[in-house]
Enzyme design. Structure first.
Site, PDB file in Angstrom:
ATOM      1  N   ASN A  35      -4.060   0.698   7.975  1.00  0.00           N
ATOM      2  CA  ASN A  35      -4.672   0.277   8.179  1.00  0.00           C
ATOM      3  C   ASN A  35      -6.289   1.675   8.715  1.00  0.00           C
ATOM      4  OD1 ASN A  35      -2.862  -1.821   8.191  1.00  0.00           O
ATOM      5  ND2 ASN A  35      -4.511  -2.414   7.284  1.00  0.00           N
ATOM      6  N   HIS A  39     -10.187   1.657   2.109  1.00  0.00           N
ATOM      7  CA  HIS A  39      -9.741   2.766   3.872  1.00  0.00           C
ATOM      8  C   HIS A  39     -10.073   4.027   3.237  1.00  0.00           C
ATOM      9  CE1 HIS A  39      -5.856  -0.263   4.705  1.00  0.00           C
ATOM     10  NE2 HIS A  39      -7.568  -0.219   5.043  1.00  0.00           N
ATOM     11  N   TYR A  69       0.803  -1.034   0.059  1.00  0.00           N
ATOM     12  CA  TYR A  69      -0.075   0.063  -0.105  1.00  0.00           C
ATOM     13  C   TYR A  69       0.630   0.772  -0.073  1.00  0.00           C
ATOM     14  CZ  TYR A  69      -3.090  -3.186   2.420  1.00  0.00           C
ATOM     15  OH  TYR A  69      -4.767  -4.200   3.072  1.00  0.00           O
TER      16      TYR A  69
HETATM   17  C1  ABL Z   1      -7.560  -3.900   5.770  1.00  0.00           C
HETATM   18  O1  ABL Z   1      -6.919  -2.749   6.089  1.00  0.00           O
HETATM   19  C2  ABL Z   1      -7.627  -3.767   3.855  1.00  0.00           C
HETATM   20  O2  ABL Z   1      -8.301  -2.979   3.876  1.00  0.00           O
HETATM   21  C3  ABL Z   1      -8.356  -4.868   3.316  1.00  0.00           C
HETATM   22  O3  ABL Z   1      -8.636  -5.040   2.025  1.00  0.00           O
HETATM   23  C4  ABL Z   1      -7.280  -6.097   3.659  1.00  0.00           C
HETATM   24  O4  ABL Z   1      -8.035  -7.987   3.816  1.00  0.00           O
HETATM   25  C5  ABL Z   1      -7.215  -6.046   5.187  1.00  0.00           C
HETATM   26  N1  ABL Z   1      -6.605  -5.195   6.044  1.00  0.00           N
HETATM   27  C6  ABL Z   1      -6.423  -7.027   5.454  1.00  0.00           C
HETATM   28  O5  ABL Z   1      -4.873  -7.307   5.407  1.00  0.00           O
HETATM   29  C7  ABL Z   1      -8.135  -8.174   2.375  1.00  0.00           C
HETATM   30  C8  ABL Z   1      -8.743  -9.679   2.260  1.00  0.00           C
HETATM   31  O6  ABL Z   1      -7.455 -10.080   2.879  1.00  0.00           O
HETATM   32  C9  ABL Z   1      -8.763  -9.438   1.415  1.00  0.00           C
HETATM   33  O7  ABL Z   1      -9.187 -11.894   0.758  1.00  0.00           O
HETATM   34  C10 ABL Z   1      -9.718  -9.448   0.399  1.00  0.00           C
HETATM   35  O8  ABL Z   1      -9.984  -9.837  -0.818  1.00  0.00           O
HETATM   36  C11 ABL Z   1      -9.582  -7.720   0.069  1.00  0.00           C
HETATM   37  O9  ABL Z   1      -9.433  -7.343   1.703  1.00  0.00           O
HETATM   38  C12 ABL Z   1     -10.679  -6.934  -0.391  1.00  0.00           C
HETATM   39  O10 ABL Z   1     -10.343  -5.466  -0.795  1.00  0.00           O
END
Ligand code: ABL
Length: 541
Positions: free
Chosen positions: A518, A475, A394
């Site tokens: 996050n 986000h 990211y």
């Molecule tokens: C985050 O901060 C992200 O917003 C999510 O998109 C992320 O999860 C989680 N944390 C975990 O790191 C992902 C999933 O692991 C994927 O399997 C999924 O396809 C994706 O979100 C969808 O945006």
């Protein structure tokens, strides 16, 4: 009954606001359009078939996180958005991956758009951590489970000069570090605002929660808000929640939800109010001469993120989390049911890292990486299907690209201008960051194969061709950003909507730039800071 404060939206902003304001003795109504989520909030709808004896739901059991995206009837996602949003009690905090990284102090700098009064989040973060501690490791027996991805990447990143840290021990240190993810679970169960702030609010007689109550708009007379118009005609006369004479409304419906309510209340850019004017709720708009033109929905941001997929013989991909709802590995499920420990006491991420990047434009941008077992390779190559892992890269604090969100005449929220890589400097910084991070990886980790991008595609061609919408990181921030004046911001230093007397916003929308990590920890920090300012602002009930 009139209320001193009506708070619209039971996510992290709204729940923290409701708790702090009811603690101050005000009469508070919290409206949430969805229903219960976790077991503790009364949720019974999503009890995992293998965890029936515990009554724990998909919102409680951290290890079920990946199944949020793979379920048959995912009613918890907001149906009126083209992106992911949580329309249930707890909002985004009950459907997210729960990574919990309180922000570095410099995230609140004026460089990123924060007013000077907001420059020090330290006290707010201390308050937050007092209510909601972070835990590493997540399992209460203090063991790490399914940790191969960590062990593997540790060996690579330590050779590249990264330092291994307990990430939240020094929240300011976000350059060339890695560590185990931090979570705010409590005894192996999702915690967050629903387990903490909501519980203390609920214990007070001056707090009222109404579920399944969807807010259409605020009722206003020019600059003065008198109530909130909802669909709940059973509990509220004509569906209208009313304010006491000096009462206030706080919108905490998220980046998309709050924007929609503002548009329907005649607040926002003209083209969005025109969409409402063509919608089924046009009659809720105030007369033309009461419209308030503000840049609602402008200046949004979301991290661009790029997934690289690898295999390594040491990795257990946990069947890419595909069987966790119907037929999980027996021993892991049994361990969780018996003691809320083990693989299911954690969501999927296993490794996090950060690096500062210096851009061609002289600006610093940070890159965050999150790695997990499993993933969705797109490749022509054959590969070891049980040894897959994914690293998500990211670009976070310091990104300069902006987009715009809005609604159509069905009141559906969507990005009007995609926010990712609008500024080519964002793209070149992330590409450089990824290139450096994976350099030497094959040498450092014998047996490693990168399968996405595959061996016929260069990283730069891969990033060039990356589908924009799949860069979405969920986000979103900035749709009602805080700032000095109404040409570039929607709320003032006290979170009050410009040109109104008593309308406030407290959610991710006020955050002026993409946070370091996050977002939920930053949203909760901003909520603690914002609610203190709202309470301190004179003129209220
Ligand atoms: C985050 O901060 C992200 O917003 C999510 O998109 C992320 O999860 C989680 N944390 C975990 O790191 C992902 C999933 O692991 C994927 O399997 C999924 O396809 C994706 O979100 C969808 O945006």
């Amino acid at each position: 009954t009139p209320y001193d404060y009506i708070i619209v939206g039971g996510g992290p902003g709204g729940i923290i606001a409701a708790d702090r304001i009811s603690q101050a003795g005000k009469k508070v109504l919290l409206l949430e359009r969805g229903g219960p989520s976790t077991k503790e909030t009364g949720g019974t709808r999503e009890v995992a078939p293998w965890a029936k004896s515990t009554g724990l739901t998909r919102f409680d059991i951290p290890g079920l996180f990946e199944n949020m995206f793979g379920a048959d009837d995912p009613w918890w996602w907001c149906k009126d958005l083209t992106v992911f949003g949580g329309c249930l009690l707890g909002g985004g905090t009950v459907i997210n991956g729960m990574l919990y990284f309180p922000p570095p102090t410099y995230e609140f700098s004026s460089v990123y758009g924060w007013p000077s009064e907001w420059s020090n989040p330290t006290a707010a973060i201390a308050q937050l951590l007092a209510r909601l501690p972070s835990y590493t490791p997540p399992s209460s027996d203090n063991k790490y489970y399914l940790d191969q991805v960590y062990t593997l990447l540790k060996s690579h990143f330590s050779k590249k000069g990264y330092s291994e840290v307990v990430i939240n021990d020094n929240r300011d240190w976000k350059d060339s570090i890695y560590g185990h993810p931090a979570y705010n679970f409590h005894n192996g169960i999702r915690s967050g605002v629903t387990h903490t702030y909501l519980q203390t609010a609920k214990a007070r007689s001056n707090f009222k929660l109404m579920l399944y109550t969807y807010a259409h708009s605020v009722v206003r007379n020019g600059a003065t808000i008198t109530g909130v118009r909802t669909n709940n005609t059973i509990d509220l006369p004509n569906g209208i929640a009313t304010l006491t004479p000096k009462g206030r409304v706080i919108l905490s419906s998220g980046v998309y939800g709050t924007a929609r309510i503002l548009f329907t209340s005649g607040i926002g850019p003209t083209d969005m109010i025109q969409q409402v004017n063509q919608s089924a709720v046009a009659s809720y708009l105030p007369p033309w001469n009461q419209y308030i033109n503000l840049p609602v929905g402008q200046y949004v941001s979301d991290n661009p993120s790029i997934n690289l997929v690898f295999t390594h013989p040491a990795v257990d991909d946990f069947e890419n989390w595909q069987n966790i709802w119907d037929s999980p590995r027996t021993a892991d499920a049994a361990q969780y049911v018996a003691s809320q420990t083990g693989v299911f006491a954690s969501s999927s991420p296993r490794f996090n890292f950060w690096k500062a990047l210096w851009g061609a434009d002289g600006k610093t941008r940070w890159m965050q990486g999150t790695a997990r077992p499993g993933g969705w390779p797109s490749t022509e190559q054959s590969f070891n299907t049980t040894a897959v892992f994914t690293i998500t890269f990211y670009l976070s604090l310091g990104i300069t690209s902006r987009g715009r969100i809005g609604i159509n005449s069905d009141l559906k929220g969507f990005p009007l201008v995609q926010p990712w890589f609008q500024d080519p400097n964002d793209k070149s910084a992330l590409l450089k960051g990824i290139t450096d991070a994976i350099a030497d990886m094959k040498t450092n980790l014998p047996g490693l194969v990168m399968i996405t991008p595959d061996n016929t595609t260069t990283l730069s061609a891969f990033v060039d061709a990356y589908d924009k919408a799949s860069m979405n990181s969920n986000h979103w921030v900035g749709s009602t950003r805080i700032g000095a004046n109404s040409s570039v911001a929607v709320v003032d230093t006290n979170c009050k909507v410009f040109n109104t007397n008593n309308l406030f916003v407290l959610d991710a929308g006020i955050i002026p730039s993409q946070p370091m990590s996050n977002t939920h920890a930053s949203v909760m920090t901003a909520a603690e800071m914002g609610v203190a300012r709202i309470l301190a602002l004179t003129g209220g009930a």
